[in-house]
Design an enzyme around this catalytic site. Structure first.
Site, mmCIF file in Angstrom:
data_model
loop_
_atom_site.group_PDB
_atom_site.id
_atom_site.type_symbol
_atom_site.label_atom_id
_atom_site.label_comp_id
_atom_site.label_asym_id
_atom_site.label_seq_id
_atom_site.Cartn_x
_atom_site.Cartn_y
_atom_site.Cartn_z
ATOM 1 N N SER A 90 1.131 7.877 27.096
ATOM 2 C CA SER A 90 0.844 9.286 26.836
ATOM 3 C C SER A 90 1.661 9.732 25.642
ATOM 4 O O SER A 90 2.869 9.476 25.585
ATOM 5 C CB SER A 90 1.185 10.154 28.048
ATOM 6 O OG SER A 90 1.212 11.528 27.696
ATOM 7 N N GLY A 91 1.012 10.411 24.697
ATOM 8 C CA GLY A 91 1.719 10.883 23.517
ATOM 9 C C GLY A 91 2.682 12.009 23.827
ATOM 10 O O GLY A 91 3.867 11.952 23.488
ATOM 11 N N SER A 92 2.190 13.069 24.492
ATOM 12 C CA SER A 92 3.068 14.202 24.792
ATOM 13 C C SER A 92 4.202 13.788 25.718
ATOM 14 O O SER A 92 5.347 14.236 25.553
ATOM 15 C CB SER A 92 2.262 15.356 25.406
ATOM 16 O OG SER A 92 1.713 15.004 26.652
ATOM 17 N N ASP A 252 -5.410 20.250 28.167
ATOM 18 C CA ASP A 252 -4.092 19.930 27.629
ATOM 19 C C ASP A 252 -3.651 21.052 26.698
ATOM 20 O O ASP A 252 -4.393 21.480 25.824
ATOM 21 C CB ASP A 252 -4.165 18.601 26.868
ATOM 22 C CG ASP A 252 -2.805 17.983 26.608
ATOM 23 O OD1 ASP A 252 -1.821 18.735 26.477
ATOM 24 O OD2 ASP A 252 -2.729 16.743 26.530
ATOM 25 N N GLY A 257 -1.613 13.265 22.215
ATOM 26 C CA GLY A 257 -1.328 12.178 21.281
ATOM 27 C C GLY A 257 -2.242 10.983 21.425
ATOM 28 O O GLY A 257 -2.621 10.350 20.423
ATOM 29 N N THR A 258 -2.621 10.646 22.660
ATOM 30 C CA THR A 258 -3.534 9.520 22.843
ATOM 31 C C THR A 258 -4.932 9.865 22.342
ATOM 32 O O THR A 258 -5.645 8.998 21.825
ATOM 33 C CB THR A 258 -3.585 9.095 24.318
ATOM 34 O OG1 THR A 258 -3.784 10.258 25.147
ATOM 35 C CG2 THR A 258 -2.296 8.393 24.734
#
EC number: 4.2.1.77
Length: 342
Positions: A90-92, A252, A257-258
Site C-alpha cells: 500500500s502506498g499510503s 480513499d 499510491g498503488t
C-alpha cells in the site's frame, strides 16, 4: 482500569488517508515470510477485527503491524490491514509507516535524507525520506514492479451496461474506469456515488474478468476500482484526478499510491508515459501523490515498470487499545449503516 489485551498504536495519515501503526502489544504472527505472516492475519482475523471493527476502528481506518523483518538487509517490516483486505503493498500505508518509524524515533533520522529498506508482504521497497528539523517532510517509496493486465476490456455491470475498463497491478490489483465517461468530475460531493458504483464495478470485474499475478498465485482478485481523471500535460509533468473505491464501500482520501503505480503502468503500456516522466494524482480532498517511472522490468512474462511514489505523512496521536474482560464484543462489530456505501 483493567485489560487483558493492550495494543500500542501510533496514529498517522498520508495525504488524508488514515494508516495507524501498531508498535507494541502484538507478537509476530507465525510464518516463514512476511507474506505468510500476512496470510495468517488474513485467515485468523482476530487482530484485524480488534483494531478495524468498532468500537476501536471503523471503515475509514487502515492499520499496519510492525514485525521483525525476514530479509537481512531490511530495516523494518510491516503487514497492512485494510477494511476488507490484507494486501501485498500500500502506498499510503508505506508512507504512514515510514513517517512513524522516523518521526517516532524507531529508526534514527538522518538529515537532510534518511534511506531505509522496508519489507512489505509483497516484497522489499526502498524508502528515501526528506528530513528537516526532526520531521520526515516527504517520503519517496520505490514501489513493487507494476504492470498492465488488460487494456480496453469489456465489462458488463448490472445497471450500468457495458463498460470499457483497464486492469492493472501496482502493488495491489485494480479495475480502472474513465471518470469522465462515468459522469464524474471527481469532486468531493461525488464520493458516496463513486464508492457505491466502484464496489459494484469491482465485484463485476472479479466475476467476469478475474485477476492473476504471475508470481503470486495467492493474489487472484481485484481489490479496488480507480476512477481515473483526464491526464493533462503541465510544465511540471503529467497531472490527473483520481478517486479509488475501497471495499466495502468508501473512497480513499489520498490519491492511492498503488493506484498511481497501476495507472502509470497502463499509461506506459499505451505509450502515453515514458521512463523518467512524472504523474501527479489529485484526490477528492485535493491532496497529491507524485509518481515517477524509474525503469522497466518484467513480472513473469509481463512487461512492467519500476514505479516511485511520493507524498507526505503526519502523526496524529498515540493510542492504547484495550480489552476489558467483561466486554461482550472482544472482536468488535460492524453495521451496514457505515460499513459499505449503498
Amino acid at each position: 482500569m483493567r485489560s487483558i489485551k493492550t495494543v500500542h498504536v501510533i496514529s498517522a495519515h498520508a495525504e488524508g488517508e488514515v494508516g495507524d501503526v501498531i508498535v507494541g502489544g502484538v507478537k509476530p504472527p507465525p510464518g516463514e515470510t512476511i507474506w505468510e505472516q500476512s496470510r495468517f492475519i488474513a485467515r485468523d482475523e482476530t487482530l484485524r477485527n480488534f483494531v478495524l471493527n468498532e468500537p476501536r476502528g471503523g471503515v475509514f481506518r487502515h492499520v499496519n503491524l510492525l514485525v521483525p523483518p525476514k530479509h537481512p538487509d531490511a530495516d523494518a517490516a510491516f503487514i497492512i490491514m485494510e477494511p476488507e483486505d490484507t494486501p501485498p503493498m500500500s502506498g499510503s500505508n508505506s508512507i504512514c509507516v515510514s513517517t512513524v518509524l522516523l518521526d517516532g524515533g524507531i529508526v534514527p533520522m538522518q538529515e537532510p535524507e534518511t534511506h531505509m529498506l522496508l519489507e512489505a508482504p509483497g516484497g522489499l521497497v526502498k524508502v528515501r525520506a526528506e528530513c528537516r528539523n526532526g520531521k520526515a517532510e516527504r517520503i519517496f517509496v520505490q514501489n513493487l514492479p507494476s504492470f498492465a493486465a488488460k487494456l480496453d476490456a469489456e465489462l458488463e455491470v448490472e445497471g450500468l451496461g457495458k463498460l470499457k475498463v483497464d486492469t492493472a497491478y501496482g502493488g495491489d490489483s485494480f479495475v480502472i474506469v474513465d471518470a469522465e465517461a462515468m459522469g464524474f468530475s471527481l469532486k468531493p460531493e461525488e464520493a458516496h456515488e463513486i464508492a457505491r458504483l466502484g464496489v459494484r464495478i469491482t465485484n463485476a470485474a472479479n466475476k467476469a474478468l478475474g485477476f492473476d499475478h504471475p508470481e503470486n498465485p495467492d493474489w487472484r482478485h481485484f481489490s479496488f476500482c480507480l476512477f481515473a481523471g483526464k491526464v493533462e500535460r503541465t510544465a511540471e509533468g503529467l497531472r490527473a484526478g483520481a478517486a479509488v473505491a475501497i471495499q466495502p464501500g468508501k473512497v480513499d482520501r489520498s490519491p492511492t499510491g498503488t493506484a498511481l503505480s497501476a495507472r502509470m503502468a497502463v499509461l506506459h503500456a499505451r505509450g502515453e508515459m515514458k521512463e523518467g516522466e512524472t504523474l501527479t494524482a489529485v484526490s477528492l480532498i485535493g491532496s497529491t501523490f507524485t509518481g515517477r517511472i524509474l525503469g522497466t522490468t518484467t513480472v513473469g512474462d509481463r512487461p512492467a515498470i519500476l514505479p516511485e511514489i511520493s507524498g507526505r505523512g503526519w502523526i496524529t496521536g498515540i493510542h492504547q487499545h484495550m480489552l476489558d474482560p467483561s466486554d461482550p464484543w472482544p472482536e468488535g462489530y460492524r453495521l451496514t449503516d457505515t460499513w459499505g456505501a449503498r
